[in-house]
Design a protein around this motif. Structure first.
Motif, mmCIF file in Angstrom:
data_model
loop_
_atom_site.group_PDB
_atom_site.id
_atom_site.type_symbol
_atom_site.label_atom_id
_atom_site.label_comp_id
_atom_site.label_asym_id
_atom_site.label_seq_id
_atom_site.Cartn_x
_atom_site.Cartn_y
_atom_site.Cartn_z
ATOM 1 N N LYS A 298 -15.329 59.293 54.588
ATOM 2 C CA LYS A 298 -15.232 58.420 55.750
ATOM 3 C C LYS A 298 -16.354 57.394 55.655
ATOM 4 C CE LYS A 298 -15.440 58.494 60.838
ATOM 5 N NZ LYS A 298 -15.652 59.363 62.035
ATOM 6 N N ASN A 299 -15.997 56.110 55.557
ATOM 7 C CA ASN A 299 -16.968 55.026 55.485
ATOM 8 C C ASN A 299 -17.070 54.354 56.847
ATOM 9 O OD1 ASN A 299 -17.423 54.963 52.439
ATOM 10 N ND2 ASN A 299 -15.200 54.822 52.572
ATOM 11 N N VAL A 300 -18.279 54.234 57.353
ATOM 12 C CA VAL A 300 -18.517 53.682 58.687
ATOM 13 C C VAL A 300 -19.459 52.489 58.569
ATOM 14 C CG1 VAL A 300 -19.237 54.199 61.049
ATOM 15 C CG2 VAL A 300 -18.292 56.023 59.610
ATOM 16 N N PHE B 170 -13.235 53.195 57.365
ATOM 17 C CA PHE B 170 -12.310 53.068 56.246
ATOM 18 C C PHE B 170 -12.411 54.351 55.437
ATOM 19 C CE2 PHE B 170 -11.744 51.588 51.731
ATOM 20 C CZ PHE B 170 -10.371 51.371 51.800
ATOM 21 N N PHE B 171 -11.286 55.037 55.273
ATOM 22 C CA PHE B 171 -11.278 56.329 54.602
ATOM 23 C C PHE B 171 -10.822 56.182 53.152
ATOM 24 C CE2 PHE B 171 -10.842 57.232 59.090
ATOM 25 C CZ PHE B 171 -11.627 58.354 59.294
ATOM 26 N N LEU B 172 -11.381 57.033 52.298
ATOM 27 C CA LEU B 172 -10.940 57.088 50.912
ATOM 28 C C LEU B 172 -10.133 58.367 50.703
ATOM 29 C CD1 LEU B 172 -14.122 55.945 48.918
ATOM 30 C CD2 LEU B 172 -12.187 54.574 49.715
ATOM 31 N N LEU C 153 -16.648 64.191 61.739
ATOM 32 C CA LEU C 153 -17.121 63.889 60.400
ATOM 33 C C LEU C 153 -16.130 64.402 59.363
ATOM 34 C CD1 LEU C 153 -20.942 64.740 60.549
ATOM 35 C CD2 LEU C 153 -19.891 62.474 60.557
ATOM 36 N N ALA C 154 -15.978 63.655 58.280
ATOM 37 C CA ALA C 154 -15.223 64.136 57.133
ATOM 38 C C ALA C 154 -16.139 64.994 56.269
ATOM 39 C CB ALA C 154 -14.677 62.950 56.342
ATOM 40 N N HIS C 155 -15.610 65.495 55.156
ATOM 41 C CA HIS C 155 -16.474 66.255 54.243
ATOM 42 C C HIS C 155 -17.590 65.348 53.727
ATOM 43 C CE1 HIS C 155 -16.805 69.883 51.536
ATOM 44 N NE2 HIS C 155 -17.617 69.043 50.933
ATOM 45 N N HIS C 156 -17.244 64.119 53.317
ATOM 46 C CA HIS C 156 -18.199 63.120 52.853
ATOM 47 C C HIS C 156 -18.164 61.925 53.805
ATOM 48 C CE1 HIS C 156 -18.507 65.372 49.116
ATOM 49 N NE2 HIS C 156 -17.190 65.349 49.020
ATOM 50 N N ASN C 157 -19.337 61.442 54.188
ATOM 51 C CA ASN C 157 -19.431 60.333 55.144
ATOM 52 C C ASN C 157 -20.507 59.362 54.676
ATOM 53 O OD1 ASN C 157 -17.905 61.750 57.674
ATOM 54 N ND2 ASN C 157 -19.240 63.213 56.637
ATOM 55 N N VAL C 158 -20.225 58.078 54.828
ATOM 56 C CA VAL C 158 -21.196 57.057 54.434
ATOM 57 C C VAL C 158 -21.363 56.069 55.587
ATOM 58 C CG1 VAL C 158 -21.864 55.351 52.724
ATOM 59 C CG2 VAL C 158 -20.414 57.267 52.040
ATOM 60 N N PHE C 159 -22.586 55.918 56.046
ATOM 61 C CA PHE C 159 -22.906 54.972 57.108
ATOM 62 C C PHE C 159 -23.645 53.807 56.451
ATOM 63 C CE2 PHE C 159 -22.508 59.182 58.833
ATOM 64 C CZ PHE C 159 -21.695 58.999 59.947
ATOM 65 N N VAL D 290 -23.837 61.400 54.392
ATOM 66 C CA VAL D 290 -23.901 62.691 55.067
ATOM 67 C C VAL D 290 -22.745 63.558 54.577
ATOM 68 C CG1 VAL D 290 -23.820 63.923 57.266
ATOM 69 C CG2 VAL D 290 -24.947 61.691 57.148
ATOM 70 N N CYS D 291 -23.087 64.708 54.004
ATOM 71 C CA CYS D 291 -22.072 65.682 53.611
ATOM 72 C C CYS D 291 -22.030 66.768 54.677
ATOM 73 C CB CYS D 291 -22.404 66.278 52.242
ATOM 74 S SG CYS D 291 -21.152 67.435 51.631
ATOM 75 N N ALA D 292 -20.825 67.051 55.167
ATOM 76 C CA ALA D 292 -20.662 68.064 56.215
ATOM 77 C C ALA D 292 -19.642 69.095 55.759
ATOM 78 C CB ALA D 292 -20.219 67.398 57.524
ATOM 79 N N PRO D 293 -20.016 69.967 54.822
ATOM 80 C CA PRO D 293 -19.079 70.945 54.275
ATOM 81 C C PRO D 293 -18.822 72.085 55.258
ATOM 82 C CG PRO D 293 -21.246 71.304 53.359
ATOM 83 C CD PRO D 293 -21.351 70.072 54.209
#
Length: 488
Positions: free
Chosen positions: A95-97, A104-106, A323-329, A354-357
């Motif tokens: 998830k890109n913020v 914008f999600f990948l 949050l997704a598993h991988h997030n970029v702010f 931010v990784c939120a596993p």
């Protein structure tokens, strides 16, 4: 590929990262006497498990691609991967913020990606299929001509087929410019530009060759290991021991013993000497080579170190369901952020990963990472740790993440340098900001000392856990006189 050391009987491996472990599994499985010495108390190198109270973290690689590379190491022993590791594929992985609240999600779902692009980048939506075809072409060039080679001498670079591949891998175009060919929305371009950080470099300088990473994430897919990615290292270590390798923790090597230009073994810090026909160094080449080997090639000392990282492991009692598993702010000025890092400065408006596993049943285990410059040449960090930690928390709050730590641990470039022997705290050894450093990475075979080989992220084929494993396989199969064949 025929090895010149087919009759190798005794091998010492310095370092128990994924490269050294993968070599240990393959060599021991085929009857070679293998001893591996790891200075830390765990195997896996930067793929380090961290437990803070009730919260579990993977320090090292959070994004797993190319699971077949790990499967290859496991299944060559006759074991079933599923009995030890469960790879979970993420349908939407990142998830890109952005500061204007755009998200914008990948995903490896082609239709989902085109649907998103149609809303924010109509040109990108129309060009998306062409984009996927081109990144697949770059990947296939790499897997055919770069990944399975060791580049033992300059002669290896003279192959006409390799020259053809090099010229067709977009070596003269930057990664950023490549993505501009297919997308017009700056947020979308920024999301893909981030792939340069996977190799510790700037998208405005690294060659477009690395756009192949998009194939791995957008087509092949992004995975994580159930229970933590560190289970990969645990499995490799267990299989190496089962095959007959002797693995030591908390035992550091003091020097490589060289006589008449060939290795004879190693001397440990406690004074014990261990004989060997071959020594495989799975350590930061820029640091360990100069410390452990004499004489050594000092040309490595002119290398430009990759970027480092300022990491915060934060356990919170709150669940972050958005949050997704991988997030970029993202930073509002991505280019300026890299300019600051390359100038040795910490950005005041950093991009935050931010990784939120899903490892913690109650609360969240957040892995927070900010790109950082390497240490100065005299080993100093150019920022106050506590002040920068608060800046990161403030930046997250500006994106709506009011993170209140229940437990926390900060890992800086200083810690990375000390614990992992990383030159100036760099994560990936040599940066790939220059074409020479991209395509002429340090060879897996030492040119000055016979019987000395290198594996890991600081040598060929490069950083990232699959590449590190491939480096170990390349060296092991070469020593066995067998051609490496991965199920790409």
């Amino acid at each position: 590929m025929e090895g010149e050391d087919v009759h190798v009987k005794k091998v010492v491996i310095i370092g128990g990262g994924l490269g050294g472990l993968s070599a240990a599994v393959t060599l021991a499985q085929r009857g070679v006497d293998v001893q591996l010495f790891e200075k830390n108390s765990h195997f896996g190198g930067k793929l380090m498990p961290v437990q803070l109270g009730d919260y579990y973290f993977d320090f090292g690689p959070n994004t797993i691609t190319m699971p077949f590379v790990f499967r290859h190491v496991i299944e060559q022993t006759g074991a079933r991967t599923e009995d030890y590791i469960t790879f979970r594929k993420l349908s939407v992985h990142t998830k890109n913020v952005y500061e204007d609240k755009t998200t914008f999600f990948l995903s490896s779902d082609r239709d989902y990606m085109k649907e998103q692009l149609a809303a924010i980048d109509r040109v990108g939506a129309l060009r998306y299929d062409d984009f996927l075809r081109e990144v697949e072409r770059l990947y296939r060039l790499a897997k055919t001509y770069f990944f399975p080679r060791m580049f033992r001498s300059f002669v290896d670079y003279m192959s006409p087929s390799l020259a053809f591949a090099l010229l067709n891998a977009r070596p003269f175009e930057t990664l950023h410019h490549f993505f501009q060919r297919y997308f017009t929305n700056e947020h979308v371009i920024q999301a893909y530009d981030r792939y340069a950080t996977y190799i510790g470099s700037s998208p405005y300088m690294a060659p477009a060759t690395f756009a192949m990473i998009a194939y791995l994430e957008m087509v092949d897919g992004v995975y994580y290991v159930e229970g933590g990615n560190a289970r990969i290292a645990d499995t490799f270590a267990m299989l190496a021991k089962r095959a007959g390798a002797t693995l030591h923790t908390n035992r550091a090597v003091k020097r490589v013993i060289v006589h008449n230009g060939a290795v004879k073994g190693v001397e440990l810090e406690d004074g014990e000497k261990v004989e060997a026909d071959v020594v495989i160094m799975n350590a930061d080449l820029l640091q360990a080579y100069r410390e452990l080997v004499d004489p050594h090639d000092r040309s490595y000392e002119r290398a430009e170190p990759s970027i480092s990282a300022f990491v915060m492991l934060v356990g919170t009692k709150e669940k972050w369901d958005d949050l997704a598993h991988h997030n970029v702010f993202f930073s509002p000025n991505y280019k300026q952020e890299f300019e600051h890092i390359l100038a040795g400065r910490y950005s005041e408006h950093p991009t935050i990963y931010v990784c939120a596993p899903p490892f913690t049943k109650e609360g969240s285990s957040l892995f927070v990472l900010v790109n950082a410059p390497p240490l100065t040449k005299d080993g100093r960090m150019q920022v106050d740790e506590q002040a920068y930690k608060q800046l990161v928390y403030e930046r997250l709050r500006s994106y709506g993440l009011n993170v209140v730590p229940d437990v926390e641990r900060v890992i800086t470039p200083l810690h990375i340098a000390e614990q992992f022997g990383a030159y100036r705290g760099a994560l990936y050894g040599v940066a790939s900001n220059r074409r020479r450093d991209t395509f002429l990475r340090p060879s897996n075979a030492c040119k000055e000392v016979k019987g000395l080989y290198f594996v890991g992220g600081t040598t060929h084929p490069g950083g990232g856990s699959p590449m590190v494993v491939i480096s170990g396989q390349n060296v092991a199969y070469y020593l066995l006189g067998v051609k490496l064949s991965l199920p790409f």
